[in-house]
Design an enzyme around this catalytic site. Structure first.
Site, PDB file in Angstrom:
ATOM      1  N   ALA A   2      -2.076   2.204  16.096  1.00  0.00           N
ATOM      2  CA  ALA A   2      -1.660   3.429  15.400  1.00  0.00           C
ATOM      3  C   ALA A   2      -0.816   3.092  14.176  1.00  0.00           C
ATOM      4  CB  ALA A   2      -0.883   4.334  16.360  1.00  0.00           C
ATOM      5  N   LYS A  29       0.814  -1.222   0.000  1.00  0.00           N
ATOM      6  CA  LYS A  29       0.000   0.000   0.000  1.00  0.00           C
ATOM      7  C   LYS A  29       0.851   1.278   0.000  1.00  0.00           C
ATOM      8  CE  LYS A  29      -4.023  -2.189   2.096  1.00  0.00           C
ATOM      9  NZ  LYS A  29      -5.050  -2.145   3.138  1.00  0.00           N
TER      10      LYS A  29
HETATM   11  P1  ATR Z   1      -1.397  -2.407  10.079  1.00  0.00           P
HETATM   12  O1  ATR Z   1      -0.997  -1.915   8.744  1.00  0.00           O
HETATM   13  O2  ATR Z   1      -2.230  -3.660  10.048  1.00  0.00           O
HETATM   14  O3  ATR Z   1      -1.990  -1.362  10.950  1.00  0.00           O
HETATM   15  P2  ATR Z   1       1.109  -2.080  11.408  1.00  0.00           P
HETATM   16  O4  ATR Z   1       1.283  -0.806  10.693  1.00  0.00           O
HETATM   17  O5  ATR Z   1       2.258  -3.022  11.518  1.00  0.00           O
HETATM   18  O6  ATR Z   1      -0.052  -2.933  10.761  1.00  0.00           O
HETATM   19  O7  ATR Z   1       0.533  -1.754  12.875  1.00  0.00           O
HETATM   20  C1  ATR Z   1       0.246  -2.743  13.795  1.00  0.00           C
HETATM   21  C2  ATR Z   1      -0.443  -2.128  14.992  1.00  0.00           C
HETATM   22  O8  ATR Z   1      -0.809  -3.172  15.927  1.00  0.00           O
HETATM   23  C3  ATR Z   1       0.433  -1.165  15.783  1.00  0.00           C
HETATM   24  O9  ATR Z   1      -0.392  -0.180  16.357  1.00  0.00           O
HETATM   25  C4  ATR Z   1       1.017  -2.076  16.872  1.00  0.00           C
HETATM   26  O10 ATR Z   1       1.438  -1.409  18.033  1.00  0.00           O
HETATM   27  P3  ATR Z   1       2.928  -0.751  18.097  1.00  0.00           P
HETATM   28  O11 ATR Z   1       2.871   0.491  17.272  1.00  0.00           O
HETATM   29  O12 ATR Z   1       3.134  -0.467  19.532  1.00  0.00           O
HETATM   30  O13 ATR Z   1       3.847  -1.791  17.531  1.00  0.00           O
HETATM   31  C5  ATR Z   1      -0.193  -2.914  17.185  1.00  0.00           C
HETATM   32  N1  ATR Z   1       0.103  -4.222  17.799  1.00  0.00           N
HETATM   33  C6  ATR Z   1       0.604  -5.314  17.193  1.00  0.00           C
HETATM   34  N2  ATR Z   1       0.684  -6.343  18.080  1.00  0.00           N
HETATM   35  C7  ATR Z   1       0.218  -5.874  19.266  1.00  0.00           C
HETATM   36  C8  ATR Z   1       0.027  -6.448  20.570  1.00  0.00           C
HETATM   37  N3  ATR Z   1       0.350  -7.736  20.809  1.00  0.00           N
HETATM   38  N4  ATR Z   1      -0.472  -5.667  21.541  1.00  0.00           N
HETATM   39  C9  ATR Z   1      -0.804  -4.384  21.293  1.00  0.00           C
HETATM   40  N5  ATR Z   1      -0.658  -3.788  20.096  1.00  0.00           N
HETATM   41  C10 ATR Z   1      -0.160  -4.519  19.093  1.00  0.00           C
END
Ligand code: ATR
Length: 288
Positions: free
Chosen positions: A136, A74
């Protein structure tokens, strides 16, 4: 071009799992004999991880007219269109839909947020509601602008790493007019485990469900009669929706409707025809 070459594709890596071909075939079938869907042929396109641009160029040269773009391309698609963007794609910083312009160039749109909004609105008003957005990352970024335009009374972005939530909120604040900020009321950010207050709509955009993980959120974040919405979906209940159920939330919805909704937006962009989402969503639910 021969008739076996698709006019529309979904580009990703991996892509074999994508449900988009079935969704778009069902949309197209709603308009038999309509000239706008004449020759509408939709397929999957696996692009090498470092080969997005070459794959789109080859597709365009073969007569391609539009594409959906999924993980992990994307942001590549955003760069590919070199500023030929809708405002919502510009705000999202990512492109999930490419459409051919009359000058022969692709422009980029992002229909993910609109797909989310149309699905949310099937269950709840957003105007004047308190919205909590968990996460986020890219999915949250695509959702925040469209959510804000629905004029909730409050949007709070909560994320594991607070800094990312703060950056996201700042980018939306400065990306919009003061008037819009004022209408929204207040936009803030806070860490997941320390969320204060109760929310009418709680949306999970984190990828925690993918790993089967629960979020460290308190049951009290859900207001009475809250809507819990998970952008993830699956045959089994997602971990976030299980948390919501245990917190006593009755209105729990997964992201299958968002998937079909973003596809409907793309289909309309390409053909000018608005498909009926409901029967396609029902069919998809049966296939899970
Ligand atoms: P996407 O494009 O699907 O949003 P991404 O940009 O990799 O994927 O974002 C993943 C999101 O899930 C982030 O907000 C991440 O938190 P961090 O910014 O702190 O990494 C969150 N996330 C992933 N695994 C998590 C978990 N086990 N607990 C809480 N937040 C999680």
């Amino acid at each position: 071009m021969t008739t076996t070459q698709p006019t529309y594709v979904v580009i990703g890596n991996p892509i074999a799992h994508s449900k988009s071909p079935q969704i778009h075939a069902l949309f197209a079938a709603q308009f038999p004999n309509h000239s706008a869907v004449e020759g509408f042929l939709y397929d999957r396109l696996l692009a090498p991880l470092d080969g997005f641009t070459a794959a789109v160029d080859a597709f365009a040269a073969a007569g391609g007219r539009g594409a959906n773009v999924t993980v992990p391309f994307k942001e590549d698609a955003f760069r590919f269109v070199e500023g030929r963007l809708t405002s919502r794609a510009s705000l999202a910083g990512a492109v999930n839909t490419l459409a051919l312009r009359s000058d022969g160039l692709f422009y980029g749109d992002n229909t993910d947020g609109a797909g989310l909004i149309s699905d949310l609105l099937r269950y709840s008003e957003i105007k004047q509601k308190k919205v909590l957005l968990l996460g986020a990352g890219g999915a949250a970024r695509g959702a925040l602008g469209p959510l804000k335009r629905e004029n909730p009374s409050l949007i709070v972005v909560a994320n594991r790493s607070l800094h990312k939530a703060e950056l996201l909120v700042q980018s939306i604040k400065f990306g919009n007019s003061t008037e819009l900020q004022y209408q929204v009321g207040s936009v803030g950010s806070m860490p997941l485990a320390e969320i204060q207050g109760q929310f009418d709509i709680v949306i999970n955009s984190t990828s925690a469900s993918l790993a089967g993980e629960r979020l460290p959120i308190k049951k009290s974040v859900f207001a009475p009669n809250a809507l819990a919405y998970d952008m993830m979906y699956g045959k089994a209940e997602t971990p976030f929706l299980a948390q919501a159920r245990e917190a006593g939330v009755e209105l729990r919805v997964d992201g299958l409707g968002m998937l079909v909704g973003q596809a409907a937006e793309a289909f309309e962009l390409w053909t000018g025809l608005r498909p009926d989402v409901e029967p396609v969503l029902q069919w998809m639910r049966e296939q899970l």
